[in-house]
Design an enzyme around this catalytic site. Structure first.
Site, PDB file in Angstrom:
ATOM      1  N   GLU A  23       0.833  -1.200   0.000  1.00 35.99           N
ATOM      2  CA  GLU A  23       0.000   0.000   0.000  1.00 35.99           C
ATOM      3  C   GLU A  23       0.872   1.256   0.000  1.00 35.99           C
ATOM      4  O   GLU A  23       0.545   2.251  -0.656  1.00 35.99           O
ATOM      5  CB  GLU A  23      -0.943   0.000   1.212  1.00 35.99           C
ATOM      6  CG  GLU A  23      -2.008  -1.091   1.169  1.00 35.99           C
ATOM      7  CD  GLU A  23      -2.882  -0.993  -0.067  1.00 35.99           C
ATOM      8  OE1 GLU A  23      -3.381   0.106  -0.379  1.00 35.99           O
ATOM      9  OE2 GLU A  23      -3.047  -2.029  -0.746  1.00 35.99           O
ATOM     10  N   TRP A  77       1.806   1.690  -3.565  1.00 39.25           N
ATOM     11  CA  TRP A  77       0.828   2.369  -4.417  1.00 39.25           C
ATOM     12  C   TRP A  77       0.975   3.885  -4.310  1.00 39.25           C
ATOM     13  O   TRP A  77       0.785   4.611  -5.291  1.00 39.25           O
ATOM     14  CB  TRP A  77      -0.591   1.948  -4.040  1.00 39.25           C
ATOM     15  CG  TRP A  77      -1.040   0.710  -4.750  1.00 39.25           C
ATOM     16  CD1 TRP A  77      -1.095  -0.559  -4.256  1.00 39.25           C
ATOM     17  CD2 TRP A  77      -1.495   0.616  -6.117  1.00 39.25           C
ATOM     18  NE1 TRP A  77      -1.551  -1.433  -5.222  1.00 39.25           N
ATOM     19  CE2 TRP A  77      -1.806  -0.739  -6.363  1.00 39.25           C
ATOM     20  CE3 TRP A  77      -1.668   1.547  -7.135  1.00 39.25           C
ATOM     21  CZ2 TRP A  77      -2.283  -1.180  -7.608  1.00 39.25           C
ATOM     22  CZ3 TRP A  77      -2.147   1.110  -8.363  1.00 39.25           C
ATOM     23  CH2 TRP A  77      -2.438  -0.232  -8.598  1.00 39.25           C
ATOM     24  N   TRP A  79     -19.746  11.423 -21.823  1.00 41.97           N
ATOM     25  CA  TRP A  79     -20.392  11.341 -20.516  1.00 41.97           C
ATOM     26  C   TRP A  79     -21.862  11.701 -20.641  1.00 41.97           C
ATOM     27  O   TRP A  79     -22.219  12.654 -21.330  1.00 41.97           O
ATOM     28  CB  TRP A  79     -19.708  12.287 -19.524  1.00 41.97           C
ATOM     29  CG  TRP A  79     -18.281  11.911 -19.272  1.00 41.97           C
ATOM     30  CD1 TRP A  79     -17.175  12.476 -19.837  1.00 41.97           C
ATOM     31  CD2 TRP A  79     -17.808  10.870 -18.417  1.00 41.97           C
ATOM     32  NE1 TRP A  79     -16.041  11.858 -19.388  1.00 41.97           N
ATOM     33  CE2 TRP A  79     -16.391  10.855 -18.513  1.00 41.97           C
ATOM     34  CE3 TRP A  79     -18.429   9.939 -17.585  1.00 41.97           C
ATOM     35  CZ2 TRP A  79     -15.602   9.964 -17.797  1.00 41.97           C
ATOM     36  CZ3 TRP A  79     -17.643   9.043 -16.875  1.00 41.97           C
ATOM     37  CH2 TRP A  79     -16.255   9.061 -16.987  1.00 41.97           C
ATOM     38  N   ASN A  90     -11.046   2.913   2.165  1.00 41.68           N
ATOM     39  CA  ASN A  90     -10.637   2.760   0.772  1.00 41.68           C
ATOM     40  C   ASN A  90     -11.577   1.865  -0.029  1.00 41.68           C
ATOM     41  O   ASN A  90     -11.868   2.139  -1.200  1.00 41.68           O
ATOM     42  CB  ASN A  90      -9.211   2.211   0.683  1.00 41.68           C
ATOM     43  CG  ASN A  90      -8.696   2.195  -0.742  1.00 41.68           C
ATOM     44  OD1 ASN A  90      -8.604   3.240  -1.382  1.00 41.68           O
ATOM     45  ND2 ASN A  90      -8.377   1.022  -1.266  1.00 41.68           N
ATOM     46  N   TRP A 107     -15.305  11.613 -14.167  1.00 46.51           N
ATOM     47  CA  TRP A 107     -14.500  11.333 -12.981  1.00 46.51           C
ATOM     48  C   TRP A 107     -13.875  12.581 -12.384  1.00 46.51           C
ATOM     49  O   TRP A 107     -13.620  12.652 -11.176  1.00 46.51           O
ATOM     50  CB  TRP A 107     -13.403  10.314 -13.310  1.00 46.51           C
ATOM     51  CG  TRP A 107     -12.392  10.736 -14.341  1.00 46.51           C
ATOM     52  CD1 TRP A 107     -12.419  10.481 -15.680  1.00 46.51           C
ATOM     53  CD2 TRP A 107     -11.194  11.494 -14.115  1.00 46.51           C
ATOM     54  NE1 TRP A 107     -11.318  11.025 -16.305  1.00 46.51           N
ATOM     55  CE2 TRP A 107     -10.541  11.649 -15.378  1.00 46.51           C
ATOM     56  CE3 TRP A 107     -10.602  12.049 -12.984  1.00 46.51           C
ATOM     57  CZ2 TRP A 107      -9.337  12.341 -15.522  1.00 46.51           C
ATOM     58  CZ3 TRP A 107      -9.391  12.745 -13.137  1.00 46.51           C
ATOM     59  CH2 TRP A 107      -8.791  12.887 -14.387  1.00 46.51           C
ATOM     60  N   TRP A 134      -8.909   8.025  -8.911  1.00 42.82           N
ATOM     61  CA  TRP A 134     -10.118   8.299  -9.679  1.00 42.82           C
ATOM     62  C   TRP A 134      -9.973   7.787 -11.111  1.00 42.82           C
ATOM     63  O   TRP A 134     -10.904   7.200 -11.675  1.00 42.82           O
ATOM     64  CB  TRP A 134     -10.450   9.793  -9.649  1.00 42.82           C
ATOM     65  CG  TRP A 134     -11.284  10.131  -8.452  1.00 42.82           C
ATOM     66  CD1 TRP A 134     -10.850  10.567  -7.240  1.00 42.82           C
ATOM     67  CD2 TRP A 134     -12.707  10.006  -8.350  1.00 42.82           C
ATOM     68  NE1 TRP A 134     -11.911  10.725  -6.380  1.00 42.82           N
ATOM     69  CE2 TRP A 134     -13.060  10.395  -7.036  1.00 42.82           C
ATOM     70  CE3 TRP A 134     -13.708   9.616  -9.232  1.00 42.82           C
ATOM     71  CZ2 TRP A 134     -14.386  10.394  -6.591  1.00 42.82           C
ATOM     72  CZ3 TRP A 134     -15.032   9.631  -8.792  1.00 42.82           C
ATOM     73  CH2 TRP A 134     -15.356  10.004  -7.491  1.00 42.82           C
TER      74      TRP A 134
END
Length: 461
Positions: free
Chosen positions: A272, A275, A303, A339, A357, A380
């Site tokens: 983690e 990331w 969209w 998360n 987004w 995102w």
């Protein structure tokens, strides 16, 4: 006595702070300065929740520096103007800072370094907030990694993160005028931050207390991190975002704590942290990560135009889907969201409501205490399918199935959506009585099919 100016940024700590350590080791007088820079083009102003955190983090740093023997000088304005003024006021012969990785920040730092050099002032930068800097670990072709797993494998194979540096024993330096912390206007008015105060202790001491607490309960992290109703994650993200604790400190404390019963949990926890490193590499090589699709083919995505009421329902936690609403209300209350639920709420906005987004990224930026320029944007885009190593376009989080799997007893749901306490069916309240709880704003099956159709059209174009 010679003076070194230490310019604090996203490194609001005294331990494992290479710039501060170098200044202390030099024997110079030290001036510590923080500049609230919202005037430089490209520097993204903090959101409301992050400003609240910054206020209290600066207060904690100021107290720590005072204990060491020097004040924290606060200034407001464009760093390119303010830092040279502080150099002149203090007659500093050197400036030290820890490196930043956003394009506007790097551009500012490079220009300042050159400008100061012209004045005979040496500016030195240090690695402090990433264990592996973006240019250090490259793919076999010499470029940036696009997939997390080989990136993180290459990081770990390259070297072990350095050991943390100790805090200075004491510092000495001149007094300079400082702006008043309250005058920086970081606290909300009217005050909506009670939930933040009840949850968090910003500052270096709070960061280490949070780390110690996590390591005491690290056993089971691999599975518990997915359960929003239990205390399964570290919740270190805002402390890392403001540099109140370094990733080196977190990494080594975790490794030192591991035993056979927690080895796999610590490995997963380390990934983690990986990331976070990966996200910063993405931002370094793609500076417009918060506004431009990482995968350019998504520029052709159309969209849908959802109604304003649907967006507002998502923002307020009134969508009629308990997991989505619990997550959005958790973020509103404490400035943080689990998360697993972040992924579900983002998927709902993007794929069930078909809203760009970038709208969600901006909302999270304003509401999260851990809003991080790299991780927020990369995450995102990951959910949208437009990012690096992204979730496949056809992966659409079903909030009902997610809550049944990861919060089966509804503990998390009821904690943040208390009107569900008397619902006949906490996961699907529309199937029974649920007084005071709204009807779903969209049908899951129909909205899923709409999204899949749109993504399929993109792949065929």
């Amino acid at each position: 006595m010679a003076v070194t100016l230490v310019w604090f940024r996203d490194d609001l700590r005294i331990s494992d702070n290479p710039a501060l350590a170098a200044a202390a080791d030099s024997g110079d007088d030290v001036v510590a300065c923080y500049v609230l820079d919202e005037d430089t083009e490209g520097i993204r102003p903090l959101g409301g929740a992050s400003k609240w955190w910054l206020h209290h983090s600066l207060a904690a740093l100021s107290a720590s520096l005072t204990d060491l023997g020097i004040p924290l000088v606060l200034r407001r304005g464009a760093a390119a103007d303010v830092v040279p003024r502080v150099v002149a006021e203090s007659s500093a012969h050197a400036v030290a800072w820890n490196r930043r990785y956003g394009l506007a920040e790097r551009t500012t730092d490079a220009a300042l370094k050159a400008s100061l050099a012209d004045q005979g002032v040496e500016a030195t930068s240090y690695q402090a907030n990433l264990m592996y800097e973006p240019w250090e670990v490259t793919s076999g072709t010499g470029g940036a990694y696009k997939v997390f797993t080989p990136f993180w494998r290459a990081c770990l194979a390259s070297r072990t993160p350095r050991k943390p540096l100790p805090a200075p024993d004491s510092l000495h330096g001149p007094q300079l005028p400082s702006d008043d912390l309250d005058a920086l206007g970081l606290l909300p008015s009217p005050d909506w931050a009670q939930g933040l105060r009840d949850t968090w202790t910003p500052g270096e001491a709070g960061a280490h207390a949070r780390l110690d607490d996590f390591l005491d309960r690290a056993r089971g992290y691999k599975d518990n991190r997915n359960l929003p109703g239990v205390k399964g994650t570290s919740m270190l993200s805002p402390h890392l975002r403001f540099g109140e604790i370094s990733p080196f400190e977190v990494w080594h404390a975790a490794q030192d704590s591991r035993d056979p019963s927690t080895a796999e949990d610590i490995r997963v926890f380390g990934s983690e942290l990986g990331w976070r490193e990966f996200s910063w590499q993405l931002l370094y090589f793609h500076p417009e990560l918060a506004t431009v699709n990482y995968r350019p083919e998504f520029n052709a995505f159309t969209w849908e135009t959802s109604t304003r009421s649907e967006l507002e329902a998502w923002q307020r936690g009134q969508t009629g889907y308990p997991l989505i609403d619990a997550g959005m209300r958790q973020m509103w209350e404490i400035g943080w969201m689990h998360n697993r639920v972040r992924m579900a709420t983002a998927s709902f906005l993007i794929k069930n409501l078909m809203i760009d987004w970038r709208v969600g990224e901006k909302w999270f930026w304003d509401c999260l205490v851990d809003a991080d320029a790299a991780s927020n944007a990369a995450s995102w885009q990951w959910v949208a399918g437009s990012g690096a190593d992204a979730s496949p376009y056809f992966r659409i989080f079903n909030p009902v199935l997610q809550s049944k799997k990861f919060d089966p007893d509804g503990k998390y749901l009821v904690r943040f959506v208390p009107e569900l306490a008397d619902a006949d069916n906490v996961h699907e309240p529309w199937k029974g009585a649920a007084p005071g709880y709204p009807e779903p704003v969209v049908d899951l099956k129909e909205s899923r099919e709409r999204a899949l159709s749109a993504y399929k059209a993109l792949s065929e174009s």
